[in-house]
Design an enzyme around this catalytic site. Structure first.
Site, PDB file in Angstrom:
ATOM      1  N   GLU A   1      45.539  43.295  44.939  1.00 27.22           N
ATOM      2  CA  GLU A   1      44.704  42.300  45.602  1.00 27.22           C
ATOM      3  C   GLU A   1      45.569  41.049  45.761  1.00 27.22           C
ATOM      4  O   GLU A   1      46.169  40.592  44.784  1.00 27.22           O
ATOM      5  CB  GLU A   1      43.471  41.979  44.747  1.00 27.22           C
ATOM      6  CG  GLU A   1      42.558  41.041  45.483  1.00 27.22           C
ATOM      7  CD  GLU A   1      41.299  40.633  44.716  1.00 27.22           C
ATOM      8  OE1 GLU A   1      41.044  41.183  43.630  1.00 27.22           O
ATOM      9  OE2 GLU A   1      40.596  39.742  45.226  1.00 27.22           O
TER      10      GLU A   1
ATOM     11  N   ARG B   1      47.206  50.874  31.088  1.00 27.42           N
ATOM     12  CA  ARG B   1      47.868  49.698  31.627  1.00 27.42           C
ATOM     13  C   ARG B   1      48.898  49.172  30.631  1.00 27.42           C
ATOM     14  O   ARG B   1      48.839  49.477  29.444  1.00 27.42           O
ATOM     15  CB  ARG B   1      46.864  48.610  32.011  1.00 27.42           C
ATOM     16  CG  ARG B   1      46.132  47.987  30.844  1.00 27.42           C
ATOM     17  CD  ARG B   1      44.979  47.111  31.294  1.00 27.42           C
ATOM     18  NE  ARG B   1      45.414  45.950  32.020  1.00 27.42           N
ATOM     19  CZ  ARG B   1      45.018  45.634  33.266  1.00 27.42           C
ATOM     20  NH1 ARG B   1      44.201  46.425  33.919  1.00 27.42           N
ATOM     21  NH2 ARG B   1      45.422  44.546  33.852  1.00 27.42           N
TER      22      ARG B   1
ATOM     23  N   LYS C   1      45.642  38.037  36.030  1.00 27.67           N
ATOM     24  CA  LYS C   1      45.991  37.073  37.075  1.00 27.67           C
ATOM     25  C   LYS C   1      45.172  35.792  36.940  1.00 27.67           C
ATOM     26  O   LYS C   1      45.666  34.718  37.250  1.00 27.67           O
ATOM     27  CB  LYS C   1      45.787  37.706  38.454  1.00 27.67           C
ATOM     28  CG  LYS C   1      46.997  38.530  38.871  1.00 27.67           C
ATOM     29  CD  LYS C   1      46.882  39.007  40.300  1.00 27.67           C
ATOM     30  CE  LYS C   1      46.079  40.274  40.385  1.00 27.67           C
ATOM     31  NZ  LYS C   1      46.104  40.887  41.721  1.00 27.67           N
TER      32      LYS C   1
HETATM   33  P1  ATP Z   1      44.398  41.545  37.098  1.00 29.84           P
HETATM   34  O1  ATP Z   1      43.404  42.110  36.150  1.00 29.84           O
HETATM   35  O2  ATP Z   1      45.564  40.904  36.463  1.00 29.84           O
HETATM   36  O3  ATP Z   1      43.779  40.730  38.176  1.00 29.84           O
HETATM   37  P2  ATP Z   1      44.346  43.762  38.778  1.00 29.84           P
HETATM   38  O4  ATP Z   1      44.385  45.139  38.243  1.00 29.84           O
HETATM   39  O5  ATP Z   1      43.035  43.252  39.227  1.00 29.84           O
HETATM   40  O6  ATP Z   1      45.035  42.804  37.767  1.00 29.84           O
HETATM   41  P3  ATP Z   1      45.461  44.375  41.266  1.00 29.84           P
HETATM   42  O7  ATP Z   1      46.119  43.484  42.227  1.00 29.84           O
HETATM   43  O8  ATP Z   1      44.159  44.938  41.629  1.00 29.84           O
HETATM   44  O9  ATP Z   1      45.365  43.567  39.942  1.00 29.84           O
HETATM   45  O10 ATP Z   1      46.446  45.526  40.791  1.00 29.84           O
HETATM   46  C1  ATP Z   1      47.144  46.355  41.677  1.00 29.84           C
HETATM   47  C2  ATP Z   1      47.528  47.603  40.968  1.00 29.84           C
HETATM   48  O11 ATP Z   1      48.326  47.306  39.837  1.00 29.84           O
HETATM   49  C3  ATP Z   1      46.319  48.364  40.481  1.00 29.84           C
HETATM   50  O12 ATP Z   1      46.449  49.706  40.885  1.00 29.84           O
HETATM   51  C4  ATP Z   1      46.369  48.237  38.999  1.00 29.84           C
HETATM   52  O13 ATP Z   1      45.932  49.411  38.402  1.00 29.84           O
HETATM   53  C5  ATP Z   1      47.838  47.988  38.714  1.00 29.84           C
HETATM   54  N1  ATP Z   1      47.977  47.159  37.527  1.00 29.84           N
HETATM   55  C6  ATP Z   1      47.517  45.907  37.341  1.00 29.84           C
HETATM   56  N2  ATP Z   1      47.791  45.477  36.101  1.00 29.84           N
HETATM   57  C7  ATP Z   1      48.462  46.470  35.472  1.00 29.84           C
HETATM   58  C8  ATP Z   1      49.008  46.654  34.159  1.00 29.84           C
HETATM   59  N3  ATP Z   1      48.934  45.693  33.241  1.00 29.84           N
HETATM   60  N4  ATP Z   1      49.626  47.820  33.887  1.00 29.84           N
HETATM   61  C9  ATP Z   1      49.716  48.784  34.802  1.00 29.84           C
HETATM   62  N5  ATP Z   1      49.213  48.687  36.043  1.00 29.84           N
HETATM   63  C10 ATP Z   1      48.585  47.557  36.384  1.00 29.84           C
HETATM   64 MG    MG Z   2      41.832  41.527  39.546  1.00 32.46          MG
HETATM   65 MG    MG Z   3      42.208  44.979  40.959  1.00 30.67          MG
END
Ligand code: ATP
Ligand code: MG
Ligand code: MG
Length: 549
Positions: free
Chosen positions: A32, A257, A267
């Site tokens: 995102e 994760r 984030k």
């Molecule tokens: P945040 O919770 O920090 O906002 P998010 O998962 O919402 O992170 P996205 O931009 O949706 O952030 O993530 C894009 C991709 O990266 C998703 O497929 C997610 O599964 C993966 N991802 C995010 N954080 C991690 C992590 N700590 N370890 C492994 N994969 C991750």
């Molecule tokens: Mg998020």
């Molecule tokens: Mg997400």
């Protein structure tokens, strides 16, 4: 050629290819654009692009831009930059969820027409209450049994902006007593009256993650949709939507994760660090962002190596930050330009060295890589050495400069300390020594042993260098684990950045290398803040390994 699977996801893929369930592998990395990518994303990038490479498939870069409130093109650009820098190429396959909004809208209408979705006016608070709990079934919304015609009309009204935010949502009609709360009539659309960075004001209804994600995967023909463990409970919903609509159905697979000690990875929290000025920006070298790590001196190779080492598992764990440091240290050892920099300087005067004489000493640029060649380092009567390399009253294990002791000046001569001068404040101002003219290059014919070797810089040739030394941004191993009444920012380390003016050999001024080893001091990267007059360096990591395998 047979591919040997190296984790459970690869096992699934090998099976799917063998059984003919899929012909070729399509994965996606779906960030995102609401922040910069972090090391956790790097794990996902390496995994998804890595699978595409290994199985000769492809990986899409898809911006999951379904929420206009927090998204921005600045983030889109930074994400593209970071994925490229990590060494991955999505080719033409750059997609935006917002390009699918029309299709999603049509699919929602299809679901309404099937009697499987309805417009609901419960407030978020009421909806939560009606939802029930793990032990209590939910209660049907009073709006649940509206006619299809009414729902179509109201949903159209939602789209046209005739409701205000919070006045209506579209929900899937599934099962309010399902043991899986995600299936208790989840929200598909909510009203957000904000400008979207790509679609502008075209829409005021935006799809929820659960509604959008499966459709995005389906449209793109993704075969294996890999997400983090929190989405395991959402999989039945992912499957339900695709099954109802009868569209192409990718397989969702969950993995653990990445969590790292001494840092936060959400984030939302990283944004707070930036906005409240705890760090200088998303690319502050203390941030776990890819841009922060790059600025700190991490290489793409080291991050890919790290992703490979941590592997892909099904249960959550916290990885020791030292493991990341191990990976960069190994890589930089092979590639870093060696130089001499004195971070905490004190003068060393060689009393028997001729006044005004200058010699150029030969120094290898990298003992691990002969092709990096040699350079010349000026040597003269007055040098700078590290304050910590001198001891007035040394303990028996101290092998560096001390009255009466002989040490080797790296690439220089043997010197024997003959005395020192103290200032009124009790600090050492000058150290005196004599040198052995027959020890040029750091050895003598008599083969006598000299235990300590120290680095130095010729005082009159030295250039001033700003050196930024970092330690963990948080004092707590797990800053997400917040005590009652506290905030994660309460655990910020007030001393995570220390700035020194160091003395460096003149070679550094015109050297265009990115990665350096300051002899005995650690690995450093030349920062973008450098000017011709004053180079600036970030300490990447020390030389000594603290992580045990
Ligand atoms: P945040 O919770 O920090 O906002 P998010 O998962 O919402 O992170 P996205 O931009 O949706 O952030 O993530 C894009 C991709 O990266 C998703 O497929 C997610 O599964 C993966 N991802 C995010 N954080 C991690 C992590 N700590 N370890 C492994 N994969 C991750
Ligand atoms: Mg998020
Ligand atoms: Mg997400």
């Amino acid at each position: 050629m047979e591919i040997i699977p190296s984790n459970f996801i690869e096992e699934i893929i090998v099976e799917d290819l063998k059984s003919g369930k899929v012909k070729s592998v399509i994965t996606r990395f779906p960030p995102e654009p609401n922040g910069y990518l972090h090391i956790g994303h790097a794990k996902s990038i390496c995994l998804n692009f890595g699978l595409a490479l290994k199985f000769n498939g492809r990986c899409n870069l898809r911006f999951d831009d379904t929420n206009p409130e927090k998204e921005d093109t600045e983030y889109v650009e930074s994400i593209k930059r970071d994925v490229k820098w990590l060494g991955f190429d999505w080719g033409e396959k750059e997609f935006y969820a917002s390009d699918y909004f029309d299709f999603m809208y049509e699919m929602a209408i299809k679901l309404i027409k099937m009697g499987k979705a309805y417009v609901c006016h419960l407030s978020p608070e009421e909806m939560r209450r009606y939802r029930g709990t793990l032990t209590e079934p939910g209660i049907n919304s009073p709006y649940r049994d509206r006619s299809i015609e009414e729902n179509l009309e109201l949903f159209e009204k939602m789209r046209r902006g005739e409701f205000e935010e919070g006045e209506a949502v579209l929900r899937a009609k599934i099962d309010m007593s399902s043991p899986n709360i995600n299936l208790r009539d989840p929200v598909m659309y909510r009203i957000i009256k904000q400008n979207h960075h790509r679609t502008g004001n075209k829409w005021c209804i935006y799809p929820s993650y659960d509604w959008a994600h499966g459709l995005e995967d389906s449209i793109e023909g993704v075969t294996h949709s890999i997400c983090t463990l929190e989405f395991e409970d959402h999989r039945p919903l992912y499957d339900w939507f695709l099954d109802q609509l009868g569209v192409y159905h990718p397989q969702q697979i969950e993995f653990a994760r990445l969590n790292l000690t001494y840092t936060v990875m959400s984030k939302r929290k990283l944004l707070k660090l930036v906005e409240d000025g705890y760090v200088s920006g998303w690319d502050d070298p203390r941030m776990p962002t890819i841009s922060g790590l790059r600025r700190r001196g991490y290489t793409p190779e080291s991050i890919r190596k790290f992703a490979e080492m941590i592997g892909v598992a099904k249960s959550n764990s916290v990885v020791d930050y030292g493991m990341l440091e191990f990976c960069i240290r190994e890589d930089l050892n092979k590639r870093a330009q060696r130089v001499m920099v004195v971070i905490n300087p004190v003068k060393l005067i060689i009393t028997n060295y001729p006044d005004g004489k200058k010699e150029m000493m030969e120094a290898v640029n990298n003992p691990e890589d002969e092709s990096m060649g040699k350079r010349l380092v000026p040597f003269s009567k007055v040098l700078y050495v590290e304050r910590e390399d001198f001891s007035e009253e040394p303990d028996p294990k101290f092998f560096r400069l001390a009255p009466g002791k002989e040490v080797r000046l790296q690439h220089g001569y043997y010197v024997t300390c003959t005395g020192f001068k103290k200032g009124d404040d009790g600090n050492i101002e000058e150290i005196y020594c004599t040198y052995d003219p027959d020890s040029r290059g750091g050895w003598t014919k008599d083969g006598r042993k000299v235990k300590g070797t120290i680095h130095w810089v010729s005082a009159e040739d030295a250039i001033d260098i700003e050196v930024r030394m970092y330690s963990h941004l948080f004092t707590k191993e797990n800053p997400d684990d917040v005590e009652e009444g506290k905030n994660f920012t309460d655990y910020i380390n007030p001393d995570s950045l220390k700035i020194f003016t160091a003395k460096g050999e003149p070679f550094i001024k015109d050297c265009n290398e990115e990665y350096y080893q300051f002899l005995r001091n650690g690995y450093f990267r030349k920062d973008e803040d450098s000017t011709k007059k004053k180079p600036v360096f970030n300490k990447t990591v020390g030389l000594k390994d603290s992580w045990s395998k």
